[in-house]
Motif scaffolding. Structure first.
Motif, short mmCIF file in Angstrom:
data_model
loop_
_atom_site.label_atom_id
_atom_site.label_comp_id
_atom_site.label_asym_id
_atom_site.label_seq_id
_atom_site.Cartn_x
_atom_site.Cartn_y
_atom_site.Cartn_z
N ALA A 1 0.83 -1.21 0.00
CA ALA A 1 0.00 0.00 0.00
C ALA A 1 0.87 1.27 0.00
O ALA A 1 0.55 2.23 -0.70
N ARG A 2 1.97 1.26 0.76
CA ARG A 2 2.87 2.42 0.76
C ARG A 2 3.46 2.67 -0.63
O ARG A 2 3.55 3.81 -1.09
N LEU A 3 3.84 1.59 -1.31
CA LEU A 3 4.38 1.74 -2.67
C LEU A 3 3.35 2.34 -3.61
O LEU A 3 3.68 3.19 -4.43
N VAL A 4 2.11 1.90 -3.50
CA VAL A 4 1.05 2.47 -4.35
C VAL A 4 0.83 3.93 -4.00
O VAL A 4 0.81 4.80 -4.88
N ASN A 5 0.67 4.22 -2.71
CA ASN A 5 0.34 5.58 -2.27
C ASN A 5 1.44 6.60 -2.53
O ASN A 5 1.14 7.76 -2.79
N HIS A 6 2.67 6.17 -2.46
CA HIS A 6 3.77 7.14 -2.62
C HIS A 6 4.44 7.01 -3.98
O HIS A 6 4.34 7.90 -4.80
N ASP A 7 5.10 5.90 -4.21
CA ASP A 7 5.88 5.76 -5.45
C ASP A 7 5.00 5.75 -6.70
O ASP A 7 5.23 6.51 -7.63
N ALA A 8 4.00 4.86 -6.74
CA ALA A 8 3.16 4.75 -7.93
C ALA A 8 2.39 6.04 -8.18
O ALA A 8 2.31 6.51 -9.32
N ALA A 9 1.83 6.63 -7.12
CA ALA A 9 1.07 7.87 -7.29
C ALA A 9 1.95 8.97 -7.88
O ALA A 9 1.54 9.67 -8.81
N GLN A 10 3.17 9.11 -7.37
CA GLN A 10 4.07 10.15 -7.89
C GLN A 10 4.39 9.94 -9.36
O GLN A 10 4.54 10.90 -10.12
N LEU A 11 4.49 8.70 -9.77
CA LEU A 11 4.84 8.39 -11.15
C LEU A 11 3.68 8.54 -12.13
O LEU A 11 3.90 8.73 -13.33
N LEU A 12 2.44 8.45 -11.64
CA LEU A 12 1.30 8.43 -12.56
C LEU A 12 0.40 9.65 -12.52
O LEU A 12 -0.36 9.87 -13.47
N ILE A 13 0.44 10.44 -11.47
CA ILE A 13 -0.43 11.63 -11.43
C ILE A 13 -0.11 12.54 -12.62
O ILE A 13 1.04 12.81 -12.92
N GLY A 14 -1.17 12.94 -13.32
CA GLY A 14 -1.03 13.76 -14.51
C GLY A 14 -1.02 12.96 -15.81
O GLY A 14 -1.16 13.53 -16.88
N ARG A 15 -0.87 11.66 -15.72
CA ARG A 15 -0.84 10.81 -16.92
C ARG A 15 -2.26 10.42 -17.35
O ARG A 15 -3.19 10.48 -16.58
N ASP A 16 -2.35 9.94 -18.58
CA ASP A 16 -3.63 9.46 -19.12
C ASP A 16 -3.84 8.01 -18.67
O ASP A 16 -3.07 7.12 -19.05
N PRO A 17 -4.86 7.73 -17.86
CA PRO A 17 -5.07 6.38 -17.37
C PRO A 17 -5.51 5.39 -18.45
O PRO A 17 -5.43 4.18 -18.25
N MET A 18 -5.96 5.89 -19.61
CA MET A 18 -6.38 5.00 -20.68
C MET A 18 -5.16 4.42 -21.41
O MET A 18 -5.29 3.41 -22.11
N ALA A 19 -4.00 5.02 -21.24
CA ALA A 19 -2.76 4.53 -21.85
C ALA A 19 -2.11 3.56 -20.86
O ALA A 19 -1.07 3.83 -20.27
N ILE A 20 -2.75 2.40 -20.68
CA ILE A 20 -2.34 1.47 -19.62
C ILE A 20 -0.91 0.98 -19.82
O ILE A 20 -0.13 0.90 -18.86
N GLU A 21 -0.51 0.69 -21.03
CA GLU A 21 0.86 0.22 -21.24
C GLU A 21 1.88 1.30 -20.90
O GLU A 21 2.93 1.03 -20.31
#
Length: 175
Positions: free
Chosen positions: A64-84
């Motif tokens: 959960a920490r990895l999702v909340n911190h690392d993953a969130a920082q890497l994906l905020i602002g990106r297009d979620p439809m571009a899954i790859e």
């Protein structure tokens, strides 16, 4: 149909641990809690993708920490439809040699599932249709035969699974 681009506004993972009424034992483990992670991906226009992943009690908070911190920082602002592209952006969370790589992969799996839910909601389709829609039903199996106090007999357990609609069962026999 042409869609306007979306933008990820936030990602959150909520670890949940529920104590079980009894311990479930196998040959090499004992389970006393049922654990899962609820992952939500929100877009700026209010769409939310949500999923339940993982069952590892001991790794719950770390994932959960990895999702909340690392993953969130890497994906905020990106297009979620571009899954790859989101997957490519998430790969660096698996590179940290100070933690086991499977933690990063499990965190990526949590986000991936929520992204697919978001895509399905945006398209108005369930996941089975997004992934080909060859069937409207699937057979499911269950794992049974856990040892411990209060465990039913094999016959009682098998009958209960049949009544619930399971079509196959893997039983753990002995320790």
């Amino acid at each position: 149909m042409i869609y306007e681009p979306l933008e990820i506004e936030s990602i959150e993972a909520i670890p949940i641990r529920v104590p079980l009424g009894r311990a479930f034992r196998g040959s090499t483990f004992t389970i006393t809690n049922r654990s899962t992670i609820i992952t939500r991906v929100r877009t700026k226009d209010g769409l939310v993708g949500e999923c339940y992943n993982g069952d590892s009690d001991e790794k719950l908070e770390a994932i959960a920490r990895l999702v909340n911190h690392d993953a969130a920082q890497l994906l905020i602002g990106r297009d979620p439809m571009a899954i790859e592209q989101c997957w490519d952006a998430l790969l660096p969370i698996t590179y940290d040699l100070r933690r086991p790589r499977p933690l990063g992969l499990e965190a990526m799996g949590c986000v991936d599932s929520a992204l697919w839910d978001l895509l399905g909601k945006r398209a108005g389709l369930c996941i089975s249709k997004l992934w080909g829609g060859a069937r409207d039903r699937v057979r499911i199996s269950v794992i049974g035969g856990y040892e411990g106090d209060g465990a039913p007999t094999i016959e009682e357990e098998a009958e209960s699974y049949l009544r619930k609609g399971f079509t196959a069962c893997k039983f753990k026999i002995g320790s």
